[in-house]
Design an enzyme around this catalytic site. Structure first.
Site, PDB file in Angstrom:
ATOM      1  N   GLY A  57      -3.575   4.725  48.356  1.00 34.13           N
ATOM      2  CA  GLY A  57      -4.589   5.765  48.278  1.00 34.13           C
ATOM      3  C   GLY A  57      -4.735   6.405  49.642  1.00 34.13           C
ATOM      4  N   CYS A  84       0.366  -0.471  50.026  1.00 34.79           N
ATOM      5  CA  CYS A  84      -0.132   0.520  50.979  1.00 34.79           C
ATOM      6  C   CYS A  84      -1.632   0.329  51.217  1.00 34.79           C
ATOM      7  CB  CYS A  84       0.218   1.926  50.496  1.00 34.79           C
ATOM      8  SG  CYS A  84      -0.067   3.171  51.768  1.00 34.79           S
ATOM      9  N   TYR A  85      -2.490   1.232  50.710  1.00 35.28           N
ATOM     10  CA  TYR A  85      -3.936   1.028  50.894  1.00 35.28           C
ATOM     11  C   TYR A  85      -4.346  -0.320  50.277  1.00 35.28           C
ATOM     12  CZ  TYR A  85      -8.977   1.783  50.527  1.00 35.28           C
ATOM     13  OH  TYR A  85     -10.335   1.641  50.623  1.00 35.28           O
ATOM     14  N   HIS A 171       6.116   1.649  49.782  1.00 36.13           N
ATOM     15  CA  HIS A 171       5.926   1.937  48.350  1.00 36.13           C
ATOM     16  C   HIS A 171       7.134   1.481  47.526  1.00 36.13           C
ATOM     17  CE1 HIS A 171       2.233   4.360  48.594  1.00 36.13           C
ATOM     18  NE2 HIS A 171       2.666   4.627  49.818  1.00 36.13           N
ATOM     19  N   GLU A 173       7.388   1.550  44.441  1.00 32.32           N
ATOM     20  CA  GLU A 173       7.489   2.333  43.199  1.00 32.32           C
ATOM     21  C   GLU A 173       8.254   3.641  43.361  1.00 32.32           C
ATOM     22  OE1 GLU A 173       4.920   1.915  45.081  1.00 32.32           O
ATOM     23  OE2 GLU A 173       3.592   3.654  45.158  1.00 32.32           O
ATOM     24  N   SER A 225       2.625  24.432  22.100  1.00 35.96           N
ATOM     25  CA  SER A 225       2.878  25.287  23.264  1.00 35.96           C
ATOM     26  C   SER A 225       4.373  25.432  23.556  1.00 35.96           C
ATOM     27  CB  SER A 225       2.206  24.679  24.493  1.00 35.96           C
ATOM     28  OG  SER A 225       2.882  23.476  24.827  1.00 35.96           O
ATOM     29  N   GLY A 226       5.192  24.599  22.912  1.00 37.62           N
ATOM     30  CA  GLY A 226       6.610  24.589  23.267  1.00 37.62           C
ATOM     31  C   GLY A 226       6.881  23.545  24.335  1.00 37.62           C
ATOM     32  N   GLY A 227       5.837  22.939  24.888  1.00 39.56           N
ATOM     33  CA  GLY A 227       6.011  21.873  25.871  1.00 39.56           C
ATOM     34  C   GLY A 227       6.343  20.557  25.181  1.00 39.56           C
ATOM     35  N   VAL A 228       6.725  19.572  25.997  1.00 38.91           N
ATOM     36  CA  VAL A 228       7.204  18.304  25.452  1.00 38.91           C
ATOM     37  C   VAL A 228       6.096  17.578  24.669  1.00 38.91           C
ATOM     38  CG1 VAL A 228       8.171  16.044  26.070  1.00 38.91           C
ATOM     39  CG2 VAL A 228       8.775  18.063  27.407  1.00 38.91           C
ATOM     40  N   ASP A 229       4.904  17.476  25.257  1.00 38.06           N
ATOM     41  CA  ASP A 229       3.878  16.607  24.676  1.00 38.06           C
ATOM     42  C   ASP A 229       3.418  17.089  23.301  1.00 38.06           C
ATOM     43  OD1 ASP A 229       4.120  15.495  27.169  1.00 38.06           O
ATOM     44  OD2 ASP A 229       2.318  16.458  27.959  1.00 38.06           O
ATOM     45  N   SER A 230       3.063  18.391  23.218  1.00 40.60           N
ATOM     46  CA  SER A 230       2.561  18.857  21.922  1.00 40.60           C
ATOM     47  C   SER A 230       3.685  18.856  20.889  1.00 40.60           C
ATOM     48  CB  SER A 230       1.913  20.245  22.049  1.00 40.60           C
ATOM     49  OG  SER A 230       2.858  21.224  22.363  1.00 40.60           O
ATOM     50  N   LYS A 375       4.870  10.567  30.366  1.00 38.96           N
ATOM     51  CA  LYS A 375       5.815  11.634  29.982  1.00 38.96           C
ATOM     52  C   LYS A 375       7.223  11.087  29.669  1.00 38.96           C
ATOM     53  CE  LYS A 375       5.651  16.156  30.657  1.00 38.96           C
ATOM     54  NZ  LYS A 375       4.507  16.868  30.100  1.00 38.96           N
TER      55      LYS A 375
END
Ligand code: XMP
Length: 592
Positions: A57, A84-85, A171, A173, A225-230, A375
């Site tokens: 953080g 880290c933090y 990090h 990750e 919307s044409g996006g991945v999620d919807s 995602k």
């Protein structure tokens, strides 16, 4: 709605870092479900966990009000890894000490491993890692051994094997820490004894079953919307409930990329020929922004228009009566409070302001099949459903579309010379601290090299020059900068069309050589700067990012940059091509 998620073995405590979700994602990639909780989640809530990770953080443990954790978590059975933090807060709470670093350490570093431990098993004596900190642990808590150091950080890793408690300043990750996945795997499996319990691909059937239960006899409609999620959420509902009970509407604002509406129509008409509808609202969207040049006003009008169009669709389709519920593509990071506000509230605002949608949310008539997933996991589920890779791998694209990539100006003005280049008096947005500011940009005459040094210099330059938000480099032009000016311009169809063509060229060239897959997003921006007859110029903005909250300007190969510049300069009315070199912060990804 949540999927059938297992009882968590791992909790990641969010100390406010951009990397918190990345840690949970990496652990899930290892096949173990990990949830994200606020840093101060009480130990009683974590008593059944096998592993707890405290994230990084931006705060200093010395600042009043900086995030902390319940000290009782260190008395639980669970292993604890502070990153880290998290490493620093752990040192402080367990009676070690933390001091202000003399100079920060940001970016690539090499750790030297000093002692054997199960956390670093399988690593070489010297390993590349990613650092991002100022404070350092000065002395580890009693009972802890220093496991690794770097040139500027004496306690880069520490551990107490008997208590299964570890801290790392770097990090694990992020991909730049070469053996980061091995470190997380050592911690999760070998130290904490977690078992594999997570594979989103295999959960499609359960997800469908859950949708059926939740929908009951009702039908579901989506604003696609044409996006991945919807798209993935919509397809899941279609599979679960059948084509007769799922309706999808796509609003064409006129601010779409080339071929976008056709792509969405082809994709969704194929899976649901009767239930999918395109609402062509482009004329009313253009009308709503006629003559507007102020960026915020433009956004406001577009948002308002979205609200009207969606409201109209809800009313005319009788979608507000009890037979219907709203499907949404909400994903896990959208549901987590971060810094006091869910990101979904910040970014997907136009949806939340629709009063009909508000009513459905209040009545809990909403179905969000992907609310537990990241995602990447949504992409895997989408692949399992047979959705095309072209759809699943697309870059994020903002709701207001190309409209916020066409800059406008209410007056004509000259470019101003400075020691380092030319100030172009357009209004581009940036983030300084928490505030968003609109300021001019500085155009450098240098063409960026492939090393990324100019990116670093440009960002430093913007940080030290209060009057500008970004630095851009001139890649090619029909006329020198000194003869260019900013012209009066608003958001007209012909300017959107010009940008659409430019965007299509950039996408074609970057997809062809694979550059597209190396960047997180690649906006192209039209600015009203040029000469008579060629009154607009283009800016290339390739960025890398984890979640859009911060981003790095990405260096491009010289040959690709030259090719793009050449083709773009052939477009009608285009005077010059620039390259945005500024990281976020201080700039933002988009220009408005
Ligand atoms: P900025 O420009 O704030 O963008 O660095 C961060 C991410 O958010 C996207 N973005 C939007 N997405 N509606 C959206 O759906 C919007 O109004 C909007 N504005 C910015 C941007 O494309 C980037 O991915």
């Amino acid at each position: 709605m949540t999927a059938d998620i297992p009882e968590p073995q791992v909790s990641v405590l969010d100390a406010g870092g951009q990397y918190c979700h990345l840690i949970a994602r990496r652990i899930r990639d290892l096949g173990v479900y990990a949830e994200v909780l606020p840093s101060d989640a009480p130990a009683s809530q974590l008593s059944t966990r096998k592993a707890i990770v405290i994230s990084g953080g931006p705060s200093s443990v010395y600042e009043a009000g900086s995030p902390t954790v319940d000290p009782q978590i260190f008395s639980l059975e669970a292993g604890v890894l502070g990153i880290c933090y998290g490493h620093q807060i752990m040192a402080r709470l367990l009676d070690g000490s933390v001091r202000k670093g003399e100079r920060g350490e940001y970016g690539h570093a090499t750790v030297e491993i000093l002692a054997e431990s199960p956390l670093l098993a399988g690593l070489s004596r010297s390993e590349p890692v990613w650092m991002s900190h100022r404070d350092v642990v000065a002395s580890p808590p009693p009972g802890f051994t220093v496991l690794a150091r770097t040139g500027t950080c004496g306690v880069a890793a520490m551990g107490n094997d008997a208590r299964k408690q570890y801290g790392v300043q770097f990090h694990p990750e992020v991909v730049h820490t070469r053996r980061g996945a091995r470190i997380l795997s050592n911690f999760i499996f070998d130290i904490c004894g977690c078992e594999r319990d997570w594979d989103p691909k295999s959960q499609v059937r359960q997800l469908e079953e859950r949708i059926r239960q939740e929908a009951g006899s009702r039908s579901v409609f989506f604003f696609v919307s044409g996006g991945v999620d919807s798209s993935v959420a919509y397809t899941l509902c279609l599979r679960a409930l059948g084509a007769d009970r799922v309706r999808g509407t796509y609003v064409d604002t006129g601010f779409m990329r080339a071929g976008e509406t056709e792509f969405v129509r082809d994709t969704f008409s194929a899976v649901s020929p009767r239930g999918f509808h395109i609402e062509d609202a482009s004329a009313e969207f253009f009308q709503s922004v006629e003559g507007v040049t102020d960026p915020e006003e433009k956004r406001r009008r577009i948002g308002e228009r979205f609200v009207c169009v969606q409201e109209r669709i809800l009313q005319s389709g009788q979608l507000l009566d009890g037979d219907w519920i709203l499907g949404q593509g909400t994903i896990y990071p959208d549901t987590i409070e971060s810094g006091g506000a869910a990101k979904a509230d910040v970014i997907k605002t136009h949806h939340n302001r629709v009063s009909g949608i508000q009513r459905l949310l209040e009545e809990k008539r909403v179905i969000e099949p992907l609310a537990s997933y990241y995602k990447d996991e949504v992409r895997r589920i989408g692949a399992e459903l047979g959705l095309p890779a072209e759809l699943l791998n697309r870059h994020p694209f903002p709701g207001p579309g190309l409209a916020i990539r066409v800059l406008c100006s209410g007056s004509e003005s000259r470019l101003e010379p400075t020691d380092r280049g030319w100030i172009i008096p357009v209004r581009s947005v940036g983030v300084q601290g928490d505030a968003r500011t609109y300021r001019p940009v500085l155009a450098l005459d240098e063409v960026p090299g492939e090393s990324g040094n100019l990116q670093y210099e440009a960002t430093t330059l913007v940080n030290s020059a209060p009057g500008i938000n970004r630095a851009i480099a001139l890649c090619g032009s029909h006329r020198p900068l000194k003869s260019m000016r900013v012209f009066k311009a608003d958001l007209r169809k012909d300017r959107v069309e010009k940008l659409r063509q430019a965007d299509a060229i950039v996408r074609r060239l970057s997809q062809r050589c694979g550059f597209d897959a190396k960047v997180w997003q690649f906006p192209v921006i039209l600015i009203p700067a040029g000469v008579f007859g060629r009154t607009d110029s283009l800016v290339l903005r390739p960025v890398d990012s984890v979640d859009g909250m911060t981003a790095q300007s990405v260096p491009m190969e010289r040959s690709l940059l030259e090719r793009m510049t050449r083709e773009l300069l052939q477009l009608d009315g285009i005077c010059a091509v620039f390259y945005d070199l500024t990281h976020k912060p201080p700039a933002t990804i988009e220009w408005e």
